[in-house]
Enzyme design. Structure first.
Site, short mmCIF file in Angstrom:
data_model
loop_
_atom_site.label_atom_id
_atom_site.label_comp_id
_atom_site.label_asym_id
_atom_site.label_seq_id
_atom_site.Cartn_x
_atom_site.Cartn_y
_atom_site.Cartn_z
N LYS A 160 -2.01 -13.73 9.49
CA LYS A 160 -0.72 -14.05 8.86
C LYS A 160 0.33 -14.26 9.94
O LYS A 160 0.37 -13.52 10.92
CB LYS A 160 -0.31 -12.88 7.96
CG LYS A 160 1.09 -13.07 7.44
CD LYS A 160 1.40 -12.46 6.13
CE LYS A 160 1.15 -11.03 5.87
NZ LYS A 160 1.02 -10.82 4.42
N TRP A 188 -8.70 -8.07 0.67
CA TRP A 188 -9.46 -8.98 1.55
C TRP A 188 -10.85 -8.39 1.81
O TRP A 188 -11.84 -9.11 1.83
CB TRP A 188 -8.70 -9.23 2.87
CG TRP A 188 -7.59 -10.23 2.72
CD1 TRP A 188 -6.92 -10.55 1.58
CD2 TRP A 188 -7.02 -11.05 3.75
NE1 TRP A 188 -5.97 -11.50 1.83
CE2 TRP A 188 -6.00 -11.82 3.15
CE3 TRP A 188 -7.26 -11.19 5.11
CZ2 TRP A 188 -5.23 -12.74 3.87
CZ3 TRP A 188 -6.49 -12.10 5.83
CH2 TRP A 188 -5.50 -12.87 5.22
N1 SAM Z 1 -4.92 -7.74 3.31
C1 SAM Z 1 -4.51 -6.57 2.57
C2 SAM Z 1 -5.17 -6.65 1.22
O1 SAM Z 1 -5.69 -7.70 0.89
O2 SAM Z 1 -5.18 -5.66 0.50
C3 SAM Z 1 -3.01 -6.46 2.44
C4 SAM Z 1 -2.36 -6.13 3.75
S1 SAM Z 1 -0.70 -5.65 3.57
C5 SAM Z 1 0.10 -7.17 3.24
C6 SAM Z 1 -0.19 -5.33 5.21
C7 SAM Z 1 -0.83 -4.09 5.82
O3 SAM Z 1 -0.51 -4.08 7.20
C8 SAM Z 1 -0.30 -2.76 5.27
O4 SAM Z 1 -1.33 -2.08 4.61
C9 SAM Z 1 0.14 -2.00 6.52
O5 SAM Z 1 -0.20 -0.63 6.48
C10 SAM Z 1 -0.64 -2.73 7.61
N2 SAM Z 1 -0.10 -2.53 8.95
C11 SAM Z 1 1.16 -2.79 9.37
N3 SAM Z 1 1.28 -2.47 10.67
C12 SAM Z 1 0.06 -2.01 11.08
C13 SAM Z 1 -0.45 -1.52 12.32
N4 SAM Z 1 0.32 -1.42 13.40
N5 SAM Z 1 -1.75 -1.13 12.39
C14 SAM Z 1 -2.54 -1.20 11.27
N6 SAM Z 1 -2.10 -1.65 10.07
C15 SAM Z 1 -0.82 -2.05 9.98
#
Ligand code: SAM
EC number: 2.1.1.205
Length: 389
Positions: free
Chosen positions: A219, A55
């Site tokens: 999301k 993103w």
């Molecule tokens: N939008 C990203 C991309 O396009 O590359 C993909 C995101 S991935 C589906 C979900 C992300 O949420 C993961 O990298 C994970 O580390 C992050 N995440 C989950 N819980 C989190 C938190 N409490 N704080 C920060 N990041 C978090």
């Protein structure tokens, strides 16, 4: 599942590698933009839960490099990728060798609405995981659910003018996006709960930095009580819609809320120490906007906003009681001729499997790989199994 079998399974997975995106999620944001024109007049953005960074790549290419994607020409794209065959493996497909993934995706039309912008653009990306650098993107490794992330984010947004005493930015941002997802357990209720906590955290961070009129895209997992969430969002945004990009599998409960027209109540001061939560009912401007919704907001003397879901209690059923249920409009977005994310695609045997565009810098399985290497690879694994009782 190995990478080659994945390459065969999902057109977007493969396409992302061919076009140089770090993750297939890039197509979700691009298809959301096709529908909602998200990047129009946007210069300051916060990308939450951003790793591995597809993103942020989209943001960097649109806002800094001035590229314009617009509506993808899927007929053209599918001609270029005609070696993808839906259904069964097809070795008779034209023997065009796949391009190797490039660090930088192919350049597109540059005369877009944000063309040659770059100046004044600020993109801050935050994730628990470290993220490889991207042009023009400030990356922070932080937990979006923790209050200590706010000052880090504010400092990254205004490195020169940051005031540690303030919990907001002097130059608010136009757009906050969040693709946050927990490690899914498969227990739907638990996954939906954890996801909703991430969404609330993202919203609370957005409240600290969004400018009036700003947009918030996040999301969601569509659980049975998701209407509540929409009603709550409707308190602080003029328009709330739910969208399902074509690249998001129909079989998944994932969707995206697209909230436009941020309208903070007068006197509101955002803070993660006192995050948005349920409180006492004081009807207000949502009704003045002529919209019938059940949730409402009030500002306490200390500037904290409280949201109430109904006069009696905050059970989901209340929202549906008395004909006051507010249903967010649902839109499928992305061209219908785009690849079907649920279909299985195959590549002919002469196709090479492509390496990831940007391998994770510190994947959770890194330690396991190191241990396996130390133990002598596959032999070590066998030895380990033998040692089991
Ligand atoms: N939008 C990203 C991309 O396009 O590359 C993909 C995101 S991935 C589906 C979900 C992300 O949420 C993961 O990298 C994970 O580390 C992050 N995440 C989950 N819980 C989190 C938190 N409490 N704080 C920060 N990041 C978090």
């Amino acid at each position: 599942m190995g990478k080659s079998s994945k390459d065969k399974r999902d057109a977007y997975y493969r396409l992302a590698k061919e076009e140089g995106w770090r993750a297939r999620s890039a197509y979700k944001l691009l298809q959301l933009d096709e529908e909602f024109n998200l990047f129009e007049n946007v210069t300051r953005v916060v990308d939450l839960c951003a790793a591995p960074g597809s993103w942020s790549q989209v943001l960097s290419r649109v806002l800094i490099q001035g590229e314009r994607f617009g509506r993808a020409d899927w007929e053209e794209k599918q001609k270029e990728t005609r070696h993808y065959t839906q259904g069964t493996a097809d070795n008779s497909a034209p023997a065009v060798q796949s391009p190797q993934a490039t660090a930088e995706p192919e350049k597109k039309e540059k005369d877009g609405k944000n063309s040659k912008s770059g100046g004044g653009v600020r993109i801050v990306a935050i994730d628990l995981q470290p993220m490889s650098p991207l042009e023009g993107v400030t990356t922070l490794r932080a937990d979006i659910t923790h209050p200590s992330t706010i000052p880090l984010m504010l400092k990254a947004l205004d490195p020169d003018t940051y005031d540690p005493k303030s919990s907001s930015t002097s130059t608010p941002v136009d757009l906050v996006i969040s693709d946050g997802a927990p490690d899914v357990t498969g227990l739907h209720d638990l996954d939906i709960y954890v996801q909703s906590q991430l969404l609330w955290a993202a919203l609370n961070l957005a409240l600290c930095v969004l400018k009036p009129g700003g947009k918030f895209v996040a999301k969601i997992f569509r659980g049975k009580d998701v209407d509540l969430l929409f009603a709550q969002l409707k308190i602080v945004f003029e328009r709330v819609r739910v969208a399902k990009p074509r690249s998001s599998r129909a079989s998944s409960i994932e969707a995206f809320v697209v909230c436009e027209g941020f309208c903070p109540p007068a006197g509101f001061k955002a803070s993660l120490d006192t995050p948005l939560g349920a409180g006492t009912l004081i009807p207000d401007s949502a009704e003045s906007r002529g919209e019938e919704i059940k949730a409402s907001r009030r500002i306490r003397d200390d500037g904290v906003m409280e949201i109430d879901l109904g006069p009696e209690d905050d059970e989901a059923d209340d929202v549906e009681a008395g004909g006051q249920r507010w249903i967010a409009p649902f839109l499928a977005c992305g061209d219908l001729s785009a690849y079907d994310a649920d279909a299985t695609y195959h590549l002919p045997k002469d196709r090479v499997s492509l390496d990831p565009v940007q391998p994770p810098t510190a994947p959770p399985y890194k330690r396991a790989l190191e241990m396996r290497k130390l133990a002598g690879g596959a032999y070590g694994k066998t030895k380990g199994r033998e040692a089991q009782p």
